[in-house]
Design a protein around this motif. Structure first.
Motif, PDB file in Angstrom:
ATOM      1  N   ASP A   1       0.835  -1.196   0.000  1.00 17.73           N
ATOM      2  CA  ASP A   1       0.000   0.000   0.000  1.00 17.73           C
ATOM      3  C   ASP A   1       0.873   1.251   0.000  1.00 17.73           C
ATOM      4  OD1 ASP A   1      -2.353  -1.430   0.071  1.00 17.73           O
ATOM      5  OD2 ASP A   1      -2.512  -1.367   2.255  1.00 17.73           O
ATOM      6  N   ILE A   2       0.438   2.221  -0.778  1.00 21.25           N
ATOM      7  CA  ILE A   2       1.131   3.506  -0.829  1.00 21.25           C
ATOM      8  C   ILE A   2       0.558   4.398   0.267  1.00 21.25           C
ATOM      9  CG2 ILE A   2       1.560   5.563  -2.212  1.00 21.25           C
ATOM     10  CD1 ILE A   2       1.245   3.798  -4.694  1.00 21.25           C
ATOM     11  N   PRO A   3       1.430   4.960   1.121  1.00 17.33           N
ATOM     12  CA  PRO A   3       0.917   5.824   2.192  1.00 17.33           C
ATOM     13  C   PRO A   3       0.305   7.099   1.622  1.00 17.33           C
ATOM     14  CG  PRO A   3       3.307   5.853   2.157  1.00 17.33           C
ATOM     15  CD  PRO A   3       2.872   4.836   1.143  1.00 17.33           C
ATOM     16  N   VAL A   4      -0.781   7.522   2.204  1.00 20.55           N
ATOM     17  CA  VAL A   4      -1.441   8.759   1.800  1.00 20.55           C
ATOM     18  C   VAL A   4      -0.879   9.896   2.646  1.00 20.55           C
ATOM     19  CG1 VAL A   4      -3.633   9.979   1.646  1.00 20.55           C
ATOM     20  CG2 VAL A   4      -3.530   7.520   1.166  1.00 20.55           C
ATOM     21  N   VAL A   5      -0.406  10.924   1.961  1.00 18.29           N
ATOM     22  CA  VAL A   5       0.168  12.077   2.656  1.00 18.29           C
ATOM     23  C   VAL A   5      -0.720  13.284   2.387  1.00 18.29           C
ATOM     24  CG1 VAL A   5       2.170  13.595   2.842  1.00 18.29           C
ATOM     25  CG2 VAL A   5       2.493  11.163   2.395  1.00 18.29           C
ATOM     26  N   SER A   6      -1.142  13.934   3.429  1.00 18.63           N
ATOM     27  CA  SER A   6      -1.940  15.151   3.312  1.00 18.63           C
ATOM     28  C   SER A   6      -1.021  16.327   2.997  1.00 18.63           C
ATOM     29  CB  SER A   6      -2.667  15.394   4.636  1.00 18.63           C
ATOM     30  OG  SER A   6      -3.209  16.692   4.665  1.00 18.63           O
ATOM     31  N   MET A   7      -1.519  17.289   2.230  1.00 19.02           N
ATOM     32  CA  MET A   7      -0.723  18.487   1.949  1.00 19.02           C
ATOM     33  C   MET A   7      -0.392  19.236   3.239  1.00 19.02           C
ATOM     34  SD  MET A   7       0.289  18.813  -1.101  1.00 19.02           S
ATOM     35  CE  MET A   7       0.866  20.499  -1.120  1.00 19.02           C
ATOM     36  N   ASP A   8      -1.232  19.106   4.252  1.00 22.57           N
ATOM     37  CA  ASP A   8      -0.948  19.758   5.532  1.00 22.57           C
ATOM     38  C   ASP A   8       0.318  19.224   6.179  1.00 22.57           C
ATOM     39  OD1 ASP A   8      -3.085  21.472   5.387  1.00 22.57           O
ATOM     40  OD2 ASP A   8      -4.358  20.317   6.751  1.00 22.57           O
ATOM     41  N   ASP A   9       0.747  18.004   5.777  1.00 23.45           N
ATOM     42  CA  ASP A   9       1.937  17.389   6.356  1.00 23.45           C
ATOM     43  C   ASP A   9       3.215  17.712   5.587  1.00 23.45           C
ATOM     44  OD1 ASP A   9       0.364  16.186   8.316  1.00 23.45           O
ATOM     45  OD2 ASP A   9      -0.020  14.429   7.059  1.00 23.45           O
ATOM     46  N   VAL A  10       3.088  18.317   4.417  1.00 23.06           N
ATOM     47  CA  VAL A  10       4.249  18.638   3.588  1.00 23.06           C
ATOM     48  C   VAL A  10       5.026  19.782   4.222  1.00 23.06           C
ATOM     49  CG1 VAL A  10       4.954  19.534   1.325  1.00 23.06           C
ATOM     50  CG2 VAL A  10       3.127  17.831   1.489  1.00 23.06           C
ATOM     51  N   GLU A  11       6.356  19.680   4.182  1.00 18.11           N
ATOM     52  CA  GLU A  11       7.207  20.757   4.689  1.00 18.11           C
ATOM     53  C   GLU A  11       7.904  21.447   3.536  1.00 18.11           C
ATOM     54  OE1 GLU A  11       9.967  19.874   7.760  1.00 18.11           O
ATOM     55  OE2 GLU A  11       8.406  19.362   9.195  1.00 18.11           O
ATOM     56  N   THR A  12       7.834  22.759   3.522  1.00 18.77           N
ATOM     57  CA  THR A  12       8.480  23.554   2.493  1.00 18.77           C
ATOM     58  C   THR A  12       8.674  24.972   3.018  1.00 18.77           C
ATOM     59  OG1 THR A  12       8.349  24.227   0.156  1.00 18.77           O
ATOM     60  CG2 THR A  12       6.303  24.248   1.398  1.00 18.77           C
ATOM     61  N   ALA A  13       9.527  25.721   2.359  1.00 22.21           N
ATOM     62  CA  ALA A  13       9.665  27.141   2.665  1.00 22.21           C
ATOM     63  C   ALA A  13       8.617  27.894   1.847  1.00 22.21           C
ATOM     64  CB  ALA A  13      11.067  27.622   2.309  1.00 22.21           C
ATOM     65  N   PHE A  14       8.320  29.111   2.249  1.00 26.79           N
ATOM     66  CA  PHE A  14       7.310  29.898   1.556  1.00 26.79           C
ATOM     67  C   PHE A  14       7.789  31.315   1.293  1.00 26.79           C
ATOM     68  CE2 PHE A  14       4.680  26.632   3.435  1.00 26.79           C
ATOM     69  CZ  PHE A  14       3.736  26.388   2.441  1.00 26.79           C
ATOM     70  N   TYR A  15       7.353  31.845   0.156  1.00 26.53           N
ATOM     71  CA  TYR A  15       7.459  33.254  -0.169  1.00 26.53           C
ATOM     72  C   TYR A  15       6.068  33.826   0.115  1.00 26.53           C
ATOM     73  CZ  TYR A  15       7.211  37.329  -3.329  1.00 26.53           C
ATOM     74  OH  TYR A  15       7.011  38.575  -3.865  1.00 26.53           O
ATOM     75  N   HIS A  63      11.690  29.883   6.544  1.00 26.37           N
ATOM     76  CA  HIS A  63      12.401  28.615   6.533  1.00 26.37           C
ATOM     77  C   HIS A  63      11.358  27.529   6.295  1.00 26.37           C
ATOM     78  CE1 HIS A  63      16.360  30.011   7.781  1.00 26.37           C
ATOM     79  NE2 HIS A  63      15.727  30.886   8.576  1.00 26.37           N
ATOM     80  N   ARG A  64      11.802  26.285   6.148  1.00 24.73           N
ATOM     81  CA  ARG A  64      10.873  25.171   5.927  1.00 24.73           C
ATOM     82  C   ARG A  64       9.900  25.069   7.100  1.00 24.73           C
ATOM     83  NH1 ARG A  64      11.973  21.596   1.964  1.00 24.73           N
ATOM     84  NH2 ARG A  64      10.980  19.888   3.086  1.00 24.73           N
ATOM     85  N   VAL A  65       8.645  24.832   6.754  1.00 25.58           N
ATOM     86  CA  VAL A  65       7.586  24.783   7.753  1.00 25.58           C
ATOM     87  C   VAL A  65       6.527  23.794   7.294  1.00 25.58           C
ATOM     88  CG1 VAL A  65       6.387  26.736   6.683  1.00 25.58           C
ATOM     89  CG2 VAL A  65       5.951  26.204   9.060  1.00 25.58           C
ATOM     90  N   ASN A  66       5.811  23.247   8.229  1.00 28.62           N
ATOM     91  CA  ASN A  66       4.690  22.364   7.940  1.00 28.62           C
ATOM     92  C   ASN A  66       3.572  23.197   7.307  1.00 28.62           C
ATOM     93  OD1 ASN A  66       1.938  21.364   8.981  1.00 28.62           O
ATOM     94  ND2 ASN A  66       3.252  19.553   9.171  1.00 28.62           N
ATOM     95  N   GLU A  67       3.044  22.727   6.175  1.00 26.81           N
ATOM     96  CA  GLU A  67       2.036  23.508   5.450  1.00 26.81           C
ATOM     97  C   GLU A  67       0.761  23.724   6.271  1.00 26.81           C
ATOM     98  OE1 GLU A  67       0.048  24.147   1.133  1.00 26.81           O
ATOM     99  OE2 GLU A  67       1.877  22.997   1.348  1.00 26.81           O
TER     100      GLU A  67
END
Length: 96
Positions: A1-15, A63-67
């Motif tokens: 099974d492929i794990p389902v990842v919510s966009m809220d769990d993605v970490e990225t930096a933001f402008y 800096h990188r942050v949880n969405e």
């Protein structure tokens, strides 16, 4: 099974770019909200408005942050009396 990842769990930096009233304490209100969500600022720019303008653009790079944390912070920032509307948000990804 492929794990389902919510966009809220993605970490990225933001402008982030937002329009704000040109008055004392605005940046403090915005950074308080970010700090409460453990969102660290890498850089920011706030240029002087033209002589006939009462609003100013604030531009932040985080800096990188949880969405999910960013979504929550942006809702709170948009609700501030000193902010005009919602912030423009662009995800920043490293290509390295």
């Amino acid at each position: 099974d492929i794990p389902v990842v919510s966009m809220d769990d993605v970490e990225t930096a933001f402008y982030l770019r937002m329009s704000a009233k040109n008055e004392a304490g605005v940046l403090a209100e915005v950074t308080r909200v970010l700090g409460d969500k453990n969102i660290s600022i890498e850089a920011f720019i706030q240029k002087e408005p033209k002589h006939d303008e009462t609003d100013v653009d604030i531009i932040l790079l985080t800096h990188r942050v949880n969405e999910g944390d960013m979504n929550s912070a942006l809702k709170q920032i948009a609700a501030l009396d000193v902010i005009n509307g919602e912030a423009t948000r662009i995800r920043v990804e490293s290509l390295s």
